[in-house]
Enzyme design. Structure first.
Site, PDB file in Angstrom:
ATOM      1  N   GLU A 288       1.159  -1.435  -0.427  1.00  0.00           N
ATOM      2  CA  GLU A 288      -0.274   0.263  -0.372  1.00  0.00           C
ATOM      3  C   GLU A 288       0.891   1.660   0.143  1.00  0.00           C
ATOM      4  OE1 GLU A 288       1.149  -0.557   4.012  1.00  0.00           O
ATOM      5  OE2 GLU A 288       0.363  -2.257   2.376  1.00  0.00           O
ATOM      6  N   ASP A 330      17.639  17.766 -33.273  1.00  0.00           N
ATOM      7  CA  ASP A 330      18.285  19.079 -34.141  1.00  0.00           C
ATOM      8  C   ASP A 330      19.522  19.160 -33.314  1.00  0.00           C
ATOM      9  OD1 ASP A 330      18.473  19.807 -36.156  1.00  0.00           O
ATOM     10  OD2 ASP A 330      17.142  21.478 -35.370  1.00  0.00           O
ATOM     11  N   ASP A 592      11.849  22.112 -30.540  1.00  0.00           N
ATOM     12  CA  ASP A 592      11.324  23.684 -30.051  1.00  0.00           C
ATOM     13  C   ASP A 592      10.185  24.282 -30.757  1.00  0.00           C
ATOM     14  OD1 ASP A 592      12.810  24.164 -32.058  1.00  0.00           O
ATOM     15  OD2 ASP A 592      14.921  25.245 -31.007  1.00  0.00           O
ATOM     16  N   ASP A 596       6.849  20.579 -34.363  1.00  0.00           N
ATOM     17  CA  ASP A 596       8.120  19.524 -33.531  1.00  0.00           C
ATOM     18  C   ASP A 596       6.615  18.831 -32.364  1.00  0.00           C
ATOM     19  OD1 ASP A 596       9.934  19.414 -34.793  1.00  0.00           O
ATOM     20  OD2 ASP A 596      11.210  21.001 -33.509  1.00  0.00           O
ATOM     21  N   ASN A 660       7.422 -13.362   5.252  1.00  0.00           N
ATOM     22  CA  ASN A 660       6.317 -13.403   6.361  1.00  0.00           C
ATOM     23  C   ASN A 660       5.113 -13.464   6.545  1.00  0.00           C
ATOM     24  OD1 ASN A 660       9.229 -10.397   7.570  1.00  0.00           O
ATOM     25  ND2 ASN A 660       9.090 -12.809   7.747  1.00  0.00           N
ATOM     26  N   ASN A 685       3.019  -3.482  10.237  1.00  0.00           N
ATOM     27  CA  ASN A 685       3.116  -3.484   9.136  1.00  0.00           C
ATOM     28  C   ASN A 685       3.354  -1.338   9.196  1.00  0.00           C
ATOM     29  OD1 ASN A 685       2.099  -4.062   6.051  1.00  0.00           O
ATOM     30  ND2 ASN A 685       0.920  -2.305   6.610  1.00  0.00           N
ATOM     31  N   ASP A 689       7.087   0.468   7.440  1.00  0.00           N
ATOM     32  CA  ASP A 689       6.319   1.614   6.589  1.00  0.00           C
ATOM     33  C   ASP A 689       7.361   2.678   6.934  1.00  0.00           C
ATOM     34  OD1 ASP A 689       4.607  -0.554   4.537  1.00  0.00           O
ATOM     35  OD2 ASP A 689       2.807   0.620   5.419  1.00  0.00           O
TER      36      ASP A 689
END
Length: 844
Positions: A288, A330, A592, A596, A660, A685, A689
């Site tokens: 998560e 270019d 540019d 393009d 685990n 957990n 984290d």
């Protein structure tokens, strides 16, 4: 005050009436009135660009099905009298979600500030004075000043126009520019056919204009059909990979959770406790934190790149930059200094000619399109007097004709002056001028003049052909057909020296396994001259004329063999990029110019520069504040660094963490009690984290920066199945020690395994984060501190009142001696397996 409603749409109303209805003048709004209208009409944004309120962004985090199930289950606990579990689980969930939200929000804010620093602005009149305003802050009634290369920021009426041509392909599909004029139209004119109207999402090809802004945001023609026209960009390889990884983990999570529920049901264990255990197990298995780690790592990469003068507009493009193995650019401004100087102006015999300079200057001075660096070099010769000349009309530049013509008048003389690609200008000429004489352009003369052009090109000069044609005084409009039977006047030759920094940057990119492809409109002789000066090895040359004869399959073969593409038009540039992508390359493109944009969209990484036209900057994923390949080289390394740090978290999730949780499910088979209480799993957990939060700051070994990094699901899956079981083996060894040596009851077993699983999950990062000996690659101090701190909390928690409240008990001193011995053996085993794995399997 709201704008008055009318039965007729704004493009069908006469201009004076429209100005009255919209309550504006040709001089624009005051700043006070503009602010009031912004509050009234809202920002000039189309559907999908509006942001959620901060509270809603936070609440969305609770939409995770696992979080919802946890909260529901904890609520049921409270309902059955277990208020302690309810408060503890609720607190852990709130802390975890808040941690995720804060980190991701801060990363998003930092990235947004960078995007705003290069956001496209419109030139509007406020209080009668020009002002650069963000497009989102424009309102109906604003007067916008437009020129070639600008994006049109609204739906509006033309107040003034001078040779004003617009590209409406996004809305109409029509590829050819459309002229816009000041006019009143018939009542049945459709908006897409209205020549007096410009529309949001289109762009200016040439000319200048003043526009009265009539509709903004969702009310525009584009806003009404945005969902169909503004298709979301397809997911990148990394995004697809993350999705595949998530699906794999979720499938295994569902399988393990179902097994746990069946086992607990078989042993007739309490259903609520079993359900909470299964959900907690699912939370432990689910990565998560991955979205937050990705967001923070990308945002931090964007901040570091901004320090190197690369502004990232789309965060995901950082990973594509790290994966890039072909870079297309270019020549001008990237390989050369872009300090172009008009060195020579020669007649067809090769003698200096003031007439060539004069006609070239008149053409550049009176043209209304985007001024190229060649135009700037010509216009530096301010000694040319243009006061006697008046412009009548213009045929704008396009990449098919490769030339521009202006029709001028002086007294009774009317002259068409043409400037463009020498071979095309020469082809359309029937005579040439030398020393005031007009001579027929026969085959011998053409051969001689072409030889002079090639000689200039071989010396590194960029060359333009200059021609003229006298037309009748009644000739009031210039058209493409007028560019015929011309008098060839001579050549304008420009010099643009190679950049000293480009040589070093090119060698650096080559050393990092990136191929350089030069795609230019210049001829092959000039391009080869520049490449030789920069020590860029030439593997082959392909011209636009040759590309025209190749189908897509043949072109896909040729692009692998060639690294110079010369005399190509914008459509051919796009074909080259798509051909490279079909061959499996991750392609970067630097552009540019007005044309393009398609190539910038097609490339995996679209790169532009701060001096580019609005159309190119809007299409790009990244903006270089300096047009220097050295800056880009730093960005490539940052992309690879970012990719490597994200992969560290993924490797953690597929090794010890997964091992685990798998062990926990397996322990349910033979233990008479739950292997760990649900609240203990959630705490485990959460600590895990927190320990991984500094991963985005971590250092990356030089070995990881030497090659393009790509997502490889097969590689990750192999890592999971090779390294994960090592963790499970030591988990089951811990079970044996706790049950047989320490004769642990339920509470001591939970405590011992909580500490062991925390230590193995967290400390393995120091093994996995590097391919080298972990003692020869130092982690970031914050990662070291957070990891050791998480383990320290797990060790000390059983000795506190909070630990006893959570169901822990203080383990005997001998446990820690055994734990240290097992940890050393575990880390050595993982290190050995890691070395074997990296030797056996290669990462793409």
């Amino acid at each position: 005050m709201p704008i008055a409603k009318t039965e007729l749409p704004f493009w069908q109303i006469s201009l004076p009436v429209l100005l009255e209805q919209i309550k504006a003048g040709t001089g624009g709004l005051s700043r006070t009135e503009a602010a009031e209208r912004l509050d009234l009409y809202g920002p000039n944004l189309i559907h999908g660009e509006h942001r959620r309120a901060l509270v809603l962004q936070f609440l969305v985090k609770f939409r995770n099905p696992l979080v919802i199930m946890l909260l529901v289950a904890s609520g049921l606990s409270a309902f059955t009298g277990d208020a302690t579990s309810f408060f503890i689980i609720g607190a852990i969930v709130l802390i975890s979600v808040s941690l995720d939200f804060v980190q991701e929000y801060r990363a998003g804010q930092a990235a947004e500030q960078l995007r705003q620093s290069v956001a496209v602005r419109a030139n509007v009149l406020r209080d009668g004075q020009p002002d650069a305003v963000l497009m989102g802050e424009l309102v109906p009634g604003d007067v916008v000043v437009l020129c070639a290369g600008d994006l049109i920021p609204c739906d509006g009426r033309v107040l003034e126009a001078h040779d004003f041509f617009v590209n409406q392909a996004l809305l109409t599909g029509e590829p050819y520019p459309v002229e816009k004029v000041v006019a009143d139209l018939a009542a049945d004119t459709a908006i897409l056919a209205a020549s007096n109207t410009v529309l949001l999402g289109t762009s200016v090809i040439s000319g200048t204009a003043k526009i009265l802004m009539c509709r903004s945001g969702q009310e525009t023609a584009l806003g009404e059909i945005a969902d169909t026209l503004l298709a979301k960009a397809p997911p990148t390889a990394f995004e697809n990979g993350i999705h595949s990884f998530g699906v794999l983990i979720m499938r295994m999570t569902i399988l393990l959770v179902l097994c746990v529920l069946l086992i607990n049901a078989f042993y007739h264990r309490p259903w609520l406790e079993s359900f909470l255990f299964a959900i907690a197990l699912a939370v432990g298995l689910t990565p998560e934190l991955l979205p937050m780690i990705v967001s923070v790592t990308l945002a931090r990469g964007a901040m570091r790149m901004s320090a190197d003068k690369v502004i990232v507009k789309r965060l995901g493009s950082i990973l594509n930059l790290g994966s890039m193995d072909v870079f297309c650019t270019d020549k001008t401004g990237t390989l050369t200094e872009a300090r172009i100087k008009l060195e020579r102006h020669l007649d067809p015999d090769g003698s200096d000619s003031q007439r060539v300079l004069e006609l070239a200057y008149l053409n550049s001075y009176f043209e209304t399109g985007v001024k190229s660096p060649l135009d700037d070099a010509i216009l530096a010769h301010t000694e040319i007097d243009t006061s006697a000349w008046v412009k009548i009309d213009e045929v704008s530049f396009d990449f098919e004709r490769r030339r521009i013509s202006v029709l001028l008048a002086r007294n009774d003389e009317r002259l068409l002056v043409v400037k463009g690609a020498p071979e095309d200008v020469l082809r359309l000429s029937v005579s040439y001028g030398v020393a005031g004489l007009e001579l027929p352009l026969d085959a011998a003369a053409r051969t001689r003049i072409n030889a002079q052009f090639e000689a200039l090109s071989r010396e590194g000069f960029r060359v333009l052909g200059i021609a003229s044609r006298t037309v009748a005084k009644e000739h009031t409009h210039a058209v493409v057909g007028d560019e015929a039977e011309m008098l060839f006047v001579g050549f304008a030759a420009f010099l643009d020296p190679p950049k000293d920094s480009a040589r070093l940057a090119l060698s650096g990119l080559a050393a990092d396994d990136i191929q350089i492809k030069v795609i230019t409109g210049d001829n092959e002789l000039v391009t080869q001259h520049v490449c030789r000066q920069l020590d860029l090895a030439i593997t082959g040359v392909l011209t636009g004329a040759e590309i025209q004869k190749l189908d897509d399959a043949a072109l896909a073969i040729r692009v692998e063999q060639v690294n110079l593409f010369c005399r190509v038009d914008p459509a051919q540039k796009n074909r080259i990029i798509l051909a490279l992508k079909r061959r499996g390359h991750t392609v970067g493109y630097l552009g540019d110019g007005i044309n393009d944009a398609p190539s910038l969209h097609s490339a995996d990484v679209g790169i532009s520069v701060m001096s580019a036209v609005d159309v190119a900057k809007a299409a790009a994923d990244m903006i270089l504040l300096e047009q220097d390949l050295g800056v880009l080289h730093s960005g490539v390394l940052e992309g690879r660094r970012t990719f490597s740090n994200i992969m560290k978290y993924i490797m953690m999730g597929t090794s010890s963490n997964f091992g685990n949780m798998f062990s926990m499910a397996g322990a349910s088979l033979f233990l008479p009690f739950l292997p760990m209480l649900p609240v203990q799993i959630l705490l485990n957990n959460l600590l895990y984290d927190v320990s991984e939060l500094p991963i985005p700051l971590d250092k990356v070994d030089d070995e990881h920066l030497r090659h393009p990094r790509r997502w490889d699901m097969r590689y990750i899956r192999n890592f999971m199945f090779m390294i994960g079981p090592v963790s499970s083996v030591f988990d089951f060894l811990t079970f044996y020690v706790m049950l047989k040596i320490f004769s642990a009851g339920e509470s001591l077993f939970h405590t011992g395994w909580f500490i062991e699983s925390m230590a193995t999950q967290v400390l393995v990062i120091f093994i996995i984060r590097t391919r080298k000996n972990p003692f020869k690659s130092s982690p970031h101090p914050w990662l070291l501190a957070s990891s050791l701190g998480a383990v320290a909390v797990a060790v000390l928690l059983p000795y506190t009142s909070a630990g006893m409240y959570l169901g822990f008990t203080a383990p005997p001193p001998l446990f820690f001696l055994v734990l240290v011995a097992m940890l050393v053996l575990y880390l050595l085993s993982v290190e050995g397996m890691k070395r074997w794995f990296f030797h056996r399997f290669s990462e793409n």
